[in-house]
Design a protein around this motif. Structure first.
Motif, PDB file in Angstrom:
ATOM      1  N   GLY A 139      -7.594  40.574  80.365  1.00 45.94           N
ATOM      2  CA  GLY A 139      -6.219  40.460  80.848  1.00 45.94           C
ATOM      3  C   GLY A 139      -5.879  41.697  81.445  1.00 45.94           C
ATOM      4  O   GLY A 139      -5.143  41.589  82.380  1.00 45.94           O
ATOM      5  N   ILE A 140      -6.385  42.878  81.483  1.00 41.70           N
ATOM      6  CA  ILE A 140      -6.183  43.937  82.011  1.00 41.70           C
ATOM      7  C   ILE A 140      -6.603  43.969  83.476  1.00 41.70           C
ATOM      8  O   ILE A 140      -5.921  43.941  84.407  1.00 41.70           O
ATOM      9  CB  ILE A 140      -6.990  45.343  81.532  1.00 41.70           C
ATOM     10  N   ALA A 141      -7.771  43.444  83.958  1.00 46.07           N
ATOM     11  CA  ALA A 141      -8.196  43.043  85.139  1.00 46.07           C
ATOM     12  C   ALA A 141      -7.423  41.966  85.724  1.00 46.07           C
ATOM     13  O   ALA A 141      -7.153  42.015  86.970  1.00 46.07           O
ATOM     14  CB  ALA A 141      -9.663  42.566  84.940  1.00 46.07           C
ATOM     15  N   PHE A 142      -6.928  40.880  85.036  1.00 45.78           N
ATOM     16  CA  PHE A 142      -6.062  39.874  85.761  1.00 45.78           C
ATOM     17  C   PHE A 142      -4.822  40.556  86.191  1.00 45.78           C
ATOM     18  O   PHE A 142      -4.278  40.179  87.333  1.00 45.78           O
ATOM     19  CB  PHE A 142      -6.082  38.642  84.792  1.00 45.78           C
ATOM     20  N   GLU A 143      -4.234  41.314  85.219  1.00 47.22           N
ATOM     21  CA  GLU A 143      -2.723  41.859  85.600  1.00 47.22           C
ATOM     22  C   GLU A 143      -2.972  42.899  86.689  1.00 47.22           C
ATOM     23  O   GLU A 143      -2.038  42.937  87.636  1.00 47.22           O
ATOM     24  CB  GLU A 143      -2.531  42.745  84.354  1.00 47.22           C
ATOM     25  N   ALA A 144      -4.401  43.730  86.821  1.00 47.97           N
ATOM     26  CA  ALA A 144      -4.412  44.365  87.819  1.00 47.97           C
ATOM     27  C   ALA A 144      -4.480  43.594  89.235  1.00 47.97           C
ATOM     28  O   ALA A 144      -3.759  44.155  90.235  1.00 47.97           O
ATOM     29  CB  ALA A 144      -5.703  45.294  87.637  1.00 47.97           C
ATOM     30  N   ARG A 145      -5.340  42.619  89.284  1.00 50.81           N
ATOM     31  CA  ARG A 145      -5.313  41.746  90.395  1.00 50.81           C
ATOM     32  C   ARG A 145      -3.942  41.321  90.732  1.00 50.81           C
ATOM     33  O   ARG A 145      -3.673  41.267  91.976  1.00 50.81           O
ATOM     34  CB  ARG A 145      -6.310  40.835  90.175  1.00 50.81           C
TER      35      ARG A 145
END
Length: 770
Positions: A139-145
């Protein structure tokens, strides 16, 4: 077709289980597409409902069933089975892949298929700690991208955020500098006030300390007991005067006078002690003024008290001072002091400080000297006679005075250090030249703040690091009080600036996040409905608009409804998402407006909400339809499957608007919408059917000419009856003729949309227009 599938159900159960065969009467025309090796006549011959001459319906049905079974079980059985299998795999001609519906309805498919959506379900079904951490990290990686992509697509957000950060940082730093400057000014003002008050306090203390000395002077002047002492002692070396002698302080000069029988008179001593006691009692300086002395003609004659203990093991004894004539001694200090007080302008002198007096650490004293001017006396000094009795003197315990005042503690608490100086005008006895000499009267003790050690001796006091206040004392000259502040406001506020900059950075990040969220919401909102409609909704207005002529496109997937029940919802959503994402790109490419998707239905409008001429709108929609159809022919899902769609287009007047306030949607209303839906439902696989009005608009398309083919049989539309429709086959090429605006006679269809709409349903009107 229903009969054929029923007869062959047992043989096709492994290929098409639980098939819904209610396809409608028009599906007969589609059979050659499903069974390409069979003709319509061959299939019709197997229809049990086909009438045969001289037979009843029941016998005909039985006979036809028998005949059909015979054909299917004999030589036609293998042919039909192979052709049915070939029809279900007809999409393999383009790429060798099977039709998605046949694949999804194949036995065992649901149990063996694994895709991203099933993995997503499994991931959510797991309740382990590792799964939760993995989900959180994803979730964090997706939100950052997602955030980075948004910033990349909209760089103005970064620019605005940087401007906000710069403005806030500059404002905060300027504000802190202003606060720092104000604080520094306040500290300097406070230091100036403290310097003035301290200098005034010291001057006042010294002035008060001189009052007892002046009182002693007046006592000597008005007392008959001491008037004859100068005459008895006499001038140094005169006949009849007290003879010179060596004393306890003498070196190689006879600087003592023999005052035996002169200064040891008991009545005179008692009188002097009585005066000193009275002065001490009246002025409360018993612990400040440690001793008093009188010196007729400059020779020390009386002192009180004679002995005083100043510190443990250290006593102050005046016995050794009696008879000393300092003006004739080798002591240049005393000589200069006495010479100065004997001048009219310097009748008083405050000498000191004498630090570590009598070698006692921390003991600092001042000596006060006051000339006693009386007529009738001729004191010879440096060859000149002066009318003076002599002088009186006292010692001030400055260490005790400072401790009593608490000034060092007070300044230490305020993180200040001070230095009190006096500027003396000194006359050189040999040359007669005068000069100014600075004498330190008092200064701060050494003290420690935090890990820094402050001392007034470490760094000299000057105008760059301290605040100076001058105080004039009538009796002791000009005093200068310097106060140095050890409060470094700039250094103390350094971390404040760092924290403030960090705060502005966080605010800028929040501002950037707000802009991103606003931009994302704006993009999403503008994808849901037109800009004008959003603006009207924001103003609280009703959204309703009338369009004279628009062109509407409908499409759906063939067989979607019946086969959707055999699929998992996630699989359906995945397939539709892959397809309609590409449709959305084609919509954006051709400048048409996507209205909505309902299930597998896809609706597009040309000529609204942005108004353009009707032929141009029809052209854009037709271009979109052809490219969408071409895309579907080559479309493969991630599983390698193909699909079929059918499409319909109609043109005419509509009304658009937003109905309701909860979850508003921008919808189109009117008979044209229904007609476009009928065009789609009565179309064929992988074909685009358009109404007669759309056909005529496409004939006048401004940029491209289209290959349009009349449908052989008129279509019986619900509510319309038999209607002539057209197939849009392809694009023939760009329009070669040049058309000038206003050339209505050569191109009568270029008349305004309102005129076209008024004659839209009249074929005769079109014929009259040519």
């Amino acid at each position: 077709f229903t009969y054929i599938l029923k007869v062959t159900k047992s043989k096709l159960s492994n290929m098409i289980p639980n098939e819904d065969f209610d396809r409608g009467n028009d599906e007969l025309e589609d059979l050659p597409h499903v069974f390409p090796d069979f003709t319509v006549d061959e299939i019709s011959e197997m229809n049990p409902n086909k009438k045969k001459g001289g037979s009843s319906m029941k016998k005909a049905r039985a006979s036809s069933v028998t005949s059909a079974r015979t054909k299917l079980t004999s030589t036609s059985s293998s042919r039909l089975s192979s052709r049915l299998g070939s029809s279900l795999n007809s999409s393999s001609t383009a790429g060798g892949s099977k039709n998605i519906w046949s694949t999804m309805t194949r036995r065992g498919y649901m149990a063996t298929t694994k895709d991203a959506y099933e993995d997503l379900d499994t991931e959510f079904e797991e309740h382990t700690c590792m799964a939760a951490v993995k989900l959180f990290c994803h979730g964090i990686a997706f939100e950052a991208r997602h955030r980075l992509r948004t910033l990349y697509k909209h760089p103005r957000i970064i620019i605005y955020s940087l401007l906000v950060f710069g403005a806030l940082t500059a404002g905060v730093l300027v504000t802190i500098d202003v606060i720092c400057k104000n604080m520094q000014q306040k500290i300097e003002l406070d230091a100036s006030l403290e310097a003035f008050q301290t200098a005034s306090w010291f001057a006042d203390i010294f002035a008060k300390a001189l009052i007892p000395l002046r009182s002693l002077q007046q006592a000597i002047i008005h007392s008959n007991t001491f008037k004859d002492l100068p005459h008895q002692i006499g001038n140094y070396g005169e006949e009849g005067s007290a003879p010179p002698m060596f004393g306890p302080k003498s070196t190689n000069i006879m600087d003592y006078r023999n005052v035996t029988g002169i200064c040891d008179n008991q009545d005179m001593i008692k009188e002097f002690q009585s005066i000193v006691t009275s002065i001490t009692r009246n002025f409360d300086f018993d612990d400040i003024i440690v001793t008093y002395r009188i010196a007729p003609y400059g020779v020390f004659c009386l002192a009180d008290p004679m002995a005083l203990e100043l510190a443990e093991g250290v006593s102050f004894n005046n016995a050794g001072i009696l008879g000393w004539d300092p003006i004739h001694s080798s002591s240049a200090m005393f000589s200069n002091v006495l010479r100065s007080i004997y001048h009219q302008e310097n009748e008083i002198s405050m000498f000191g400080p004498m630090i570590d007096f009598l070698k006692v650490p921390g003991l600092t004293v001042f000596c006060g000297h006051l000339a006693v001017e009386m007529p009738g006396y001729n004191y010879t000094l440096d060859g000149e006679e002066r009318s003076t009795w002599g002088f009186v003197m006292h010692f001030i315990d400055w260490s005790h005075l400072k401790a009593r005042s608490g000034i060092d503690v007070y300044y230490r608490e305020k993180k200040y250090s001070y230095q009190l100086t006096r500027t003396d005008l000194v006359t050189d006895p040999e040359t007669g030249e005068t000069s100014y000499q600075m004498v330190i009267i008092a200064q701060s003790e050494e003290w420690e703040v935090g890990h820094k050690f402050y001392s007034s001796n470490q760094e000299p006091f000057d105008d760059t690091n301290s605040i100076a206040v001058s105080v004039n004392t009538l009796d002791s000259g000009d005093w200068t009080m310097r106060v140095k502040t050890h409060v470094n406001v700039k250094s103390d506020l350094f971390w404040t600036k760092i924290i403030a900059c960090l705060g502005t950075f966080i605010v800028s990040i929040m501002f950037c996040t707000t802009l991103m969220e606003r931009q994302l919401h704006k993009i999403l909102l503008y994808k849901i409905m037109p800009t004008d409609a959003i603006q009207k909704l924001n103003r609280g207005q009703t959204v309703i608009e009338r369009y004279n002529i628009v062109t509407i496109f409908f499409s759906d997937i063939v067989g979607f409804t019946s086969l959707c029940g055999e699929m998992r919802p996630l699989q359906v959503m995945k397939m539709l998402n892959e397809l309609y994402e590409q449709f959305d790109k084609i919509v954006e490419k051709h400048g048409v407006y996507k209205v909505e998707t309902i299930g597998d239905a896809y609706m597009v409008v040309g000529g609204a909400p942005h108004r353009i001429p009707a032929p141009e709108a029809a052209e854009k929609v037709a271009l979109f339809a052809l490219e969408a159809m071409e895309f579907v022919k080559n479309f493969k899902t991630t599983d390698g499957d193909s699909i079929f769609i059918r499409a319909g287009i109609a043109s005419g007047p509509v009304v658009a608007g937003v109905v309701g306030k909860a979850m508003p949607r921008y919808c189109f209303f009117g008979d044209t919408v229904n007609l476009a839906s009928r065009m789609e439902s009565n179309s064929k696989n992988m074909k685009i059917q358009c109404s007669d009005f759309t056909y005529r608009l496409l004939l006048d398309a401004p940029n491209f000419s289209f290959h349009l083919e009349r449908r052989e049989n008129m279509v019986n539309l619900k509510g319309k009856g038999l209607t002539q429709t057209w197939w849009i086959q392809s694009i023939d090429g760009p329009v070669s003729s040049t058309f000038q605006i206003g050339d209505v006679e050569s191109h009568p269809s270029k008349i305004a949309d309102t005129a076209i709409q008024s004659m839209a349903l009249s074929t005769q009107a079109w014929e009259r227009l040519g």
